[in-house]
Design an enzyme around this catalytic site. Structure first.
Site, PDB file in Angstrom:
ATOM      1  N   ARG A  15     -18.137   4.472   0.042  1.00  0.00           N
ATOM      2  CA  ARG A  15     -17.000   5.406   0.028  1.00  0.00           C
ATOM      3  C   ARG A  15     -17.376   6.753  -0.605  1.00  0.00           C
ATOM      4  O   ARG A  15     -16.592   7.362  -1.319  1.00  0.00           O
ATOM      5  CB  ARG A  15     -15.796   4.798  -0.699  1.00  0.00           C
ATOM      6  CG  ARG A  15     -15.121   3.663   0.033  1.00  0.00           C
ATOM      7  CD  ARG A  15     -13.877   3.226  -0.685  1.00  0.00           C
ATOM      8  NE  ARG A  15     -14.179   2.729  -2.036  1.00  0.00           N
ATOM      9  CZ  ARG A  15     -13.291   2.601  -3.010  1.00  0.00           C
ATOM     10  NH1 ARG A  15     -12.037   2.931  -2.809  1.00  0.00           N
ATOM     11  NH2 ARG A  15     -13.651   2.130  -4.185  1.00  0.00           N
ATOM     12  N   LYS A  18     -14.860   9.635   0.161  1.00  0.00           N
ATOM     13  CA  LYS A  18     -13.629   9.610  -0.640  1.00  0.00           C
ATOM     14  C   LYS A  18     -13.848  10.311  -1.981  1.00  0.00           C
ATOM     15  O   LYS A  18     -13.078  11.202  -2.369  1.00  0.00           O
ATOM     16  CB  LYS A  18     -13.190   8.162  -0.875  1.00  0.00           C
ATOM     17  CG  LYS A  18     -12.053   8.003  -1.878  1.00  0.00           C
ATOM     18  CD  LYS A  18     -11.792   6.538  -2.174  1.00  0.00           C
ATOM     19  CE  LYS A  18     -10.792   6.373  -3.307  1.00  0.00           C
ATOM     20  NZ  LYS A  18      -9.438   6.867  -2.950  1.00  0.00           N
ATOM     21  N   ARG A 523      -7.975   8.050   1.697  1.00  0.00           N
ATOM     22  CA  ARG A 523      -7.348   6.762   1.436  1.00  0.00           C
ATOM     23  C   ARG A 523      -8.057   5.677   2.244  1.00  0.00           C
ATOM     24  O   ARG A 523      -8.095   5.717   3.478  1.00  0.00           O
ATOM     25  CB  ARG A 523      -5.874   6.823   1.801  1.00  0.00           C
ATOM     26  CG  ARG A 523      -5.155   5.486   1.808  1.00  0.00           C
ATOM     27  CD  ARG A 523      -4.894   4.950   0.432  1.00  0.00           C
ATOM     28  NE  ARG A 523      -3.980   3.821   0.494  1.00  0.00           N
ATOM     29  CZ  ARG A 523      -4.081   2.749  -0.272  1.00  0.00           C
ATOM     30  NH1 ARG A 523      -5.045   2.668  -1.167  1.00  0.00           N
ATOM     31  NH2 ARG A 523      -3.200   1.758  -0.187  1.00  0.00           N
ATOM     32  N   GLU A 673      10.021   6.867   6.101  1.00  0.00           N
ATOM     33  CA  GLU A 673       9.430   8.193   5.896  1.00  0.00           C
ATOM     34  C   GLU A 673      10.134   9.184   6.799  1.00  0.00           C
ATOM     35  O   GLU A 673      10.181   9.005   8.012  1.00  0.00           O
ATOM     36  CB  GLU A 673       7.934   8.153   6.230  1.00  0.00           C
ATOM     37  CG  GLU A 673       7.227   9.475   5.995  1.00  0.00           C
ATOM     38  CD  GLU A 673       7.474  10.520   7.059  1.00  0.00           C
ATOM     39  OE1 GLU A 673       7.590  11.695   6.696  1.00  0.00           O
ATOM     40  OE2 GLU A 673       7.568  10.161   8.243  1.00  0.00           O
ATOM     41  N   HIS A 702       2.270  11.741   0.121  1.00  0.00           N
ATOM     42  CA  HIS A 702       0.885  11.812   0.575  1.00  0.00           C
ATOM     43  C   HIS A 702       0.275  13.189   0.348  1.00  0.00           C
ATOM     44  O   HIS A 702      -0.853  13.462   0.763  1.00  0.00           O
ATOM     45  CB  HIS A 702       0.806  11.430   2.060  1.00  0.00           C
ATOM     46  CG  HIS A 702       1.296  10.042   2.332  1.00  0.00           C
ATOM     47  ND1 HIS A 702       2.629   9.762   2.513  1.00  0.00           N
ATOM     48  CD2 HIS A 702       0.643   8.860   2.406  1.00  0.00           C
ATOM     49  CE1 HIS A 702       2.773   8.457   2.708  1.00  0.00           C
ATOM     50  NE2 HIS A 702       1.585   7.895   2.656  1.00  0.00           N
TER      51      HIS A 702
END
Length: 770
Positions: A15, A18, A523, A673, A702
């Site tokens: 990752r 990220k 994410r 949402e 987000h």
């Protein structure tokens, strides 16, 4: 026979992407450092694919955030309000579109985000003006081609990947209702032609155009637009070999005339999701010179390939159109699976030997080619036999406890209807108008992650770990009381992920150590692996929820993940019908719901954000899916008393075509949402006269942007125009796990202030209907 890949995971083996992105956003590293990480990941991916012997290696499948956003950037589809921001570089502009921008006098919300077809991957929705202009704005694709050319010392194997023009328009949204997005085809095609010809000019022979829209039920207009687009390519891109790809379902029967355009040299089909299409496709392909790309490796699940089935399909195609008109590939981009099974050291060998991640799936293409060629010198003679033996010796897949599910009415129905339940719940809870709550999780800070890591390393025993988690729960209860929320949550500090947590508590499911998959941006999630019968053997959440409830006089919600979401966000066993696995999970969640109720928890949330995601792409398959999916939810939720309030949560879905099914869930409260769309998503609920209570997410979690109380009040008032005030809840649009406390506390305080203002204004209105 050519071997190729449609796309490779881009997050990095550990990752790395990220961490680099989040460090860049927090100004811990500069742009050069971020770009170096991107180059390192790309080279790692290319090395794997080159060493596996692929004939064509995808290029432009890497992205710093989202490949649809990349496409918008390439085509210059950038809303004016972002172009007005004074940015240091294009990368900051790119990230601002995905994450919003808030600094001094600038306050711009992030662009909308929704699910990529029927997957758990989220993309940034393109936003189109009525007179939308397109242009080559970004050089990323051309720069990446050059990078790969330098790596390979040739362009022969390079296959740039682009979202096709019709699918790209389909994925977007109109800024207003004065035009239809598909009518922009005349504007966008010339830019695609320029891009294709520019790639051809620098030596590219094959270009992959992804048109997964071909797997949907197409309207006549969409078919006409597809025909027009590819006819234009045939006329003006004659030197380009287009590999037209579609996946996630079988190809539509009525689009063969599109494929006849001479620029389309190969057609890719997904034989994992729909193997029945092969005969029809072959009968058409046989009359043309088109190469057939066969998606025989599962790009969305982690089980080893069934070589017998794959070889059967390949040999049928060879007999029909010949060896040299065949390509083999994964069914879709490998974006949806983890990178390398060799990084998993804790999975039992009996399970691990049945699994293949992205790296192994590329190698399986090699195996298939060697088996077809019959090259015994390269491949051990027993390779195919070994694969068959592993397929048959399914000891792990034996039913641990075979249940016969007799779905009696009392298993899938509440005792009384919603209006009766609502009356009893309002009398019992005495909540104010516009009750405030959150969706469940609170920030998972570095301290919490360190605590969890120490526990994994056995530096803390279970009791020491639990005591620390309890301190966090007490602290978050106090913070929620100070913010003055009406219904509290325990914060979910004991949970790594809303699905993984339950996979660790249930038998028949395992978690991975490093099986990360991108969900959106930075994410990533680790989908659990369902390998056997799912059984609940002890309470999973009750002790934590009850501990939180013991520290407040306010109501605390029990927080559970629903059966359909656990199913959809896991890699699922493939040896039994998927609905049987769903029902097993549903019974396990039902037992947990009843345990929470028995322990005094009066509000229980069963999240089902993946209900829409699981919907089949073809309408003819909807009824069967929703029948078992709704039954699964209702098995889990229908055993409680009328006074117990059941909540559910859904996010980033188009609700118009499934609103009837959402009603059939019969949840007392649904939270969704709708902040990024400024409540537009509520129209389907309003048009359908949604009867139950609803919490339209009042702010976007987000994005790091903090909403003002005026902004939230405006959204509350918009919701009041669509629903009875007594049915409206006020909440964020999703869990707060990924945010930091500075953002969360200010945002929630603004939210509660807005709710209080809305209450006072309603009480002052003499003619209020509620």
């Amino acid at each position: 026979m050519l071997k190729h890949n449609l796309g490779f995971p881009r997050i990095g083996n550990k990752r790395e992407l990220k961490k680099a992105c989040e460090d860049y956003w927090s100004k811990k590293i500069n742009l050069d450092s971020l770009l170096r990480v991107g180059k390192k990941i790309k080279k790692y991916n290319w090395k794997i694919q080159e060493s596996s012997g692929l004939d064509l290696i995808p290029c432009n499948d890497f992205s710093f955030y989202d490949h649809v956003l990349d496409m918008s950037f390439l085509l210059g589809v950038i809303p004016e309000y972002f172009l007005s921001i004074p940015m240091k570089n294009e990368v900051d502009l790119y990230f601002s579109m995905a994450r919003g921008f808030q600094k001094k006098t600038w306050d711009i919300q992030a662009m909308e985000m929704t699910k990529w077809f029927n997957t758990n991957y989220h993309y940034i929705v393109p936003e189109f003006e009525q007179q939308q202009k397109f242009s080559i704005f970004s050089n990323k694709i051309f720069e990446e081609v050059q990078e790969l050319k330098n790596f390979l010392h040739s362009t022969k194997k390079i296959k740039p990947v682009l979202i096709g023009p019709v699918t790209y328009l389909f994925l977007g949204k109109e800024k207003n209702e004065l035009f239809q997005k598909m009518d922009l085809i005349d504007n966008i095609i010339p830019i695609y032609i320029d891009i294709l010809n520019k790639l051809s000019y620098i030596g590219i022979e094959w270009i992959q155009l992804d048109e997964p829209i071909l797997s949907l039920d197409l309207s006549k207009k969409e078919i006409d637009i597809l025909q027009y687009a590819y006819k234009e390519f045939s006329l003006k891109c004659s030197s380009v070999n287009i590999l037209l790809t579609t996946y996630f379902e079988g190809i539509s029967d009525n689009i063969f005339s599109i494929i006849e355009n001479r620029c389309i040299k190969a057609l890719h089909i997904d034989l994992i999701e729909n193997s029945n299409q092969l005969n029809t496709i072959l009968s058409f392909i046989k009359k043309t010179k088109i190469i057939l790309s066969m998606g025989v490796i599962d790009g969305r699940n982690i089980w080893k390939n069934n070589y017998s089935n794959s070889i059967k399909y390949i040999e049928k195609a060879i007999q029909s159109i010949g060896f040299h008109r065949i390509m083999i590939a994964p069914s879709c981009s490998l974006l949806h699976v983890p990178i390398d099974i060799d990084d998993e050291t804790l999975i039992h060998s009996n399970i691990k030997k049945k699994m293949a991640f992205a790296k192994q799936k590329i190698d399986e293409l090699n195996d298939l080619e060697k088996i077809i060629k019959g090259d015994g010198r390269i491949l051990p003679k027993n390779s195919l036999d070994l694969n068959k033996i592993q397929e048959k010796s399914n000891h792990l897949f034996k039913n641990i406890q075979k249940k016969t599910y007799n779905l009696k009415k009392e298993y899938i129905n509440r005792k009384n209807n919603f209006l009766y339940r609502q009356n009893k719940q309002k009398k019992k809870f005495r909540l104010p108008l516009f009750p405030t709550t959150t969706i469940g999780s609170f920030p998972q800070t570095k301290e919490i992650r360190k605590l969890r890591n120490r526990f994994r390393k056995k530096e803390l025993n279970q009791k020491e770990y639990d005591e620390q988690i309890k301190k966090y729960i007490v602290d978050v209860i106090k913070k929620q009381e100070e913010i003055d929320l009406d219904v509290l949550v325990h914060g979910e500090f004991e949970r790594t992920d809303m699905v993984e947590y339950f996979s660790d508590q249930l038998k028949g499911i395992i978690s991975t150590k490093n099986g990360w998959v991108q969900s959106y941006g930075s994410r990533c999630v680790k989908p659990p692996i369902i390998y056997g019968d799912v059984i609940r053997v002890f309470d999973m959440t009750t002790d934590w929820i009850c501990y939180a409830q013991s520290h407040t006089n306010k109501l605390v919600k029990g927080m559970l993940t629903g059966p359909v979401t656990i199913l959809q966000w896991s890699f699922v066993r493939d040896d039994q019908p998927i609905y049987e696995t769903a029902y097993q999970i549903a019974w396990a969640i039902r037992e947990e719901v009843l345990s929470l109720e028995k322990s005094g928890i009066q509000i229980i949330q069963i999240d089902e954000p993946a209900l829409r995601e699981g919907q089949p792409l073809r309408k003819k398959n909807w009824n069967f899916y929703f029948n078992w999916a709704i039954n699964a939810f209702r098995i889990s939720s229908s055993g409680v008393k009328d006074e117990t309030q059941i909540h559910t949560h859904m996010c980033y879905s188009e609700f118009n075509d499934i609103i009837e099914h959402i009603v059939n869930l019969d949840a007392d409260v649904i939270t969704i949402e709708s902040s990024r769309s400024k409540m537009k998503l509520l129209k389907s609920f309003s048009n359908f006269s949604y009867p139950n209570e609803i919490g339209p997410g009042m702010y976007d979690i987000h994005s790091p942007r903090i909403p003002s109380k005026e902004e939230i009040l405006y959204l509350i008032k918009k919701a009041c125009m669509l629903f009875p005030k007594k049915n409206i809840w006020v909440n964020p649009d999703c869990g707060l796990k990924t945010r930091n406390w500075n953002e969360v506390e200010v945002s929630l305080k603004n939210m509660t202030k807005a709710a209080k203002i809305a209450r006072s204004e309603c009480f002052c209105k003499k003619n209020s209907k509620d």
